[in-house]
Design an enzyme around this catalytic site. Structure first.
Site, mmCIF file in Angstrom:
data_model
loop_
_atom_site.group_PDB
_atom_site.id
_atom_site.type_symbol
_atom_site.label_atom_id
_atom_site.label_comp_id
_atom_site.label_asym_id
_atom_site.label_seq_id
_atom_site.Cartn_x
_atom_site.Cartn_y
_atom_site.Cartn_z
ATOM 1 N N LYS A 272 0.837 -1.210 0.000
ATOM 2 C CA LYS A 272 0.000 0.000 0.000
ATOM 3 C C LYS A 272 0.866 1.253 0.000
ATOM 4 O O LYS A 272 0.532 2.244 -0.657
ATOM 5 C CB LYS A 272 -0.944 -0.022 1.201
ATOM 6 N N ASP A 315 6.467 1.802 16.480
ATOM 7 C CA ASP A 315 5.149 1.317 16.867
ATOM 8 C C ASP A 315 4.168 2.466 16.679
ATOM 9 O O ASP A 315 4.367 3.558 17.241
ATOM 10 C CB ASP A 315 5.174 0.851 18.324
ATOM 11 N N ASP A 332 -3.582 0.264 8.230
ATOM 12 C CA ASP A 332 -3.899 -1.118 7.821
ATOM 13 C C ASP A 332 -3.559 -1.984 9.029
ATOM 14 O O ASP A 332 -2.441 -2.462 9.174
ATOM 15 C CB ASP A 332 -3.064 -1.496 6.601
ATOM 16 N N CYS A 385 -7.924 -6.681 6.784
ATOM 17 C CA CYS A 385 -8.197 -7.789 5.870
ATOM 18 C C CYS A 385 -8.993 -8.837 6.641
ATOM 19 O O CYS A 385 -8.562 -9.978 6.820
ATOM 20 C CB CYS A 385 -6.902 -8.374 5.324
#
Length: 446
Positions: A272, A315, A332, A385
């Protein structure tokens, strides 16, 4: 001489069960190493055997349980993998019983010894006597979702999660639920993304077809995309069309104020990020971060030719950036990966319902951090996802309860994509769109 295709399939099963390997990574490696000994049709058969057996594990175990005198958990794991491999050939591939039994017994003799091969012979002959999958499931005397789980090779908890995510009520609901589950068992097409190459050129070079939804997508029926010059150079890449659309949702989201700084908060492995870098307007600086050094290395490779990018080991919950530093943020989020079961056949049995709450907590923390990283008027794209409600609409609803967050509708940004709206959010499905089951929500700081 052992059957090369069946031995390769067994080695994948053993790698998954003994070392928690991922079949989609291990199998291509084994096929490359054994290319001199495996003809193309043998490699295709090994792929069908390995992926099919992994997908069908739950159903195969339900059948084998009644044919073995002790619990399956007490069997030598290698023996259990062999039994699954042989049973899958008989039940689902309809390989003649003598061929499936004889070749599996030969593998068992070489791998676990003569004594165990006798057990394999006896059990597989019982499997062959039981008939087709439908006949076996009927003999197990299960109904409702239990029956659907066995027929579609899913754990019961995933069947329930899909029913909830689809809103499976009313006429046609059961048929769609079954279609969605069966789509997880189909071999996916290869999807390419044209980043810095014209899509028409990529279509011509790959002998592919244009993806129906993303203007950068090319779909292939088969072949090795790694042999394409554009893929080797990074001008194109392998990326599911749904993943492309998730990145494009961030790009197309309406923005208030300047548009000069973008963040991909959980960027690994970099697909991405690479697409964002390719389609961003001039003057936009892209920061790509991931907490895994290995994944950051993959991101750096994907962005190797991009200018005005920054790649960080960080992070997302405690990144080094100042609050409000970015105009657009892509999150994501780490998830169960249930939306890509077509590509990772073992995940449906490796994941459990107990994994979901812990991941949902992490997703909520990351979304809070993403909203802090974006300026007022800026937009966060929350992507998973997975269609599981706890990882998708529930996480977004918790963030949307804040006074300074507005949820934007995604569907109007993609008017040509049908049947994807899930409230204001967006849910793609393999059986509807031919993509992974990507979820996308857009949240604006106000």
């Amino acid at each position: 001489m052992l059957d090369g295709a069946r031995l390769t399939a067994y080695d994948v099963l053993e790698g998954v069960s003994a070392r928690a390997a991922y079949a989609n990574l291990l199998l291509p490696q084994l096929l490359r190493e054994r290319s001199a000994d495996l003809r193309p049709r043998d490699a295709a058969f090994a792929t069908q055997l390995a992926y099919g057996t992994l997908r069908a594990t739950g159903t195969l175990d339900a059948i084998l349980t009644g044919l073995v005198s002790r619990p399956l958990a007490e069997l030598d794991p290698k023996l259990l993998d062999l039994l699954r491999l042989g049973a899958y050939q008989i039940i689902d591939l309809r390989v003649p019983a003598h061929a499936a039994v004889d070749t599996t017994v030969a593998l068992a003799r070489a791998i676990v010894g003569t004594g165990a091969s006798g057990l394999v012979n006896a059990v597989l002959r019982k499997v062959a006597a039981g008939g087709t999958r439908e006949e076996w499931v009927a003999a197990l005397d299960v109904t409702g979702d239990d029956r659907l789980a066995l027929l579609t090779d899913h754990p019961l908890w995933i069947v329930a999660a899909w029913r909830d995510a689809l809103g499976a009520d009313g006429p046609g609901a059961e048929a769609e639920l079954e279609a969605a589950l069966l789509a997880d068992d189909e071999a996916p097409e290869v999807h390419l993304v044209a980043r810095s190459v014209d899509r028409a050129s990529l279509i011509a070079a790959s002998d592919g077809l244009p993806g129906p939804w993303s203007p950068y997508a090319v779909r292939l029926e088969g072949g090795d995309p790694g042999l394409l010059d554009d893929v080797r150079s990074g001008a194109a890449g392998v990326q599911d069309e749904g993943s492309q659309l998730a990145a494009l949702a961030l790009v197309r989201a309406p923005l208030e104020g300047p548009d000069a700084a973008w963040l991909d908060m959980c960027a690994g492995p970099g697909g991405k990020s690479a697409l964002l870098a390719a389609v961003r307007p001039d003057g936009v600086r892209l920061t790509a971060a991931d907490r895994s050094e290995h994944r950051v290395g993959l991101v750096a490779s994907a962005l190797r030719d991009a200018e005005d990018v920054e790649v960080l080991v960080a992070d997302g919950r405690s990144g080094p950036w100042e609050p409000g530093s970015f105009d657009r943020v892509l999150l994501d989020a780490p998830c169960t990966g249930l939306g890509a079961l077509r590509r990772r056949p073992e995940v449906r049995w490796r994941r459990t319902a107990d994994d979901v709450p812990q991941l949902a907590e992490l997703q909520g923390e990351l979304l809070t951090a993403a909203l802090a990283a974006v300026r007022p008027g800026g937009v966060v794209a929350y992507v998973t996802c997975s269609p599981h409600t706890a990882e998708t609409v529930d996480v977004v609803a918790a963030a949307a309860a804040r006074d300074d967050v507005e949820v934007l509708p995604v569907a109007p940004l993609f008017p040509g994509v049908p049947d994807a709206a899930r409230g204001d959010a967006w849910q793609l499905w393999p059986h509807r769109h031919g993509t992974d089951a990507m979820f996308v929500a857009l949240l604006r700081r106000v």
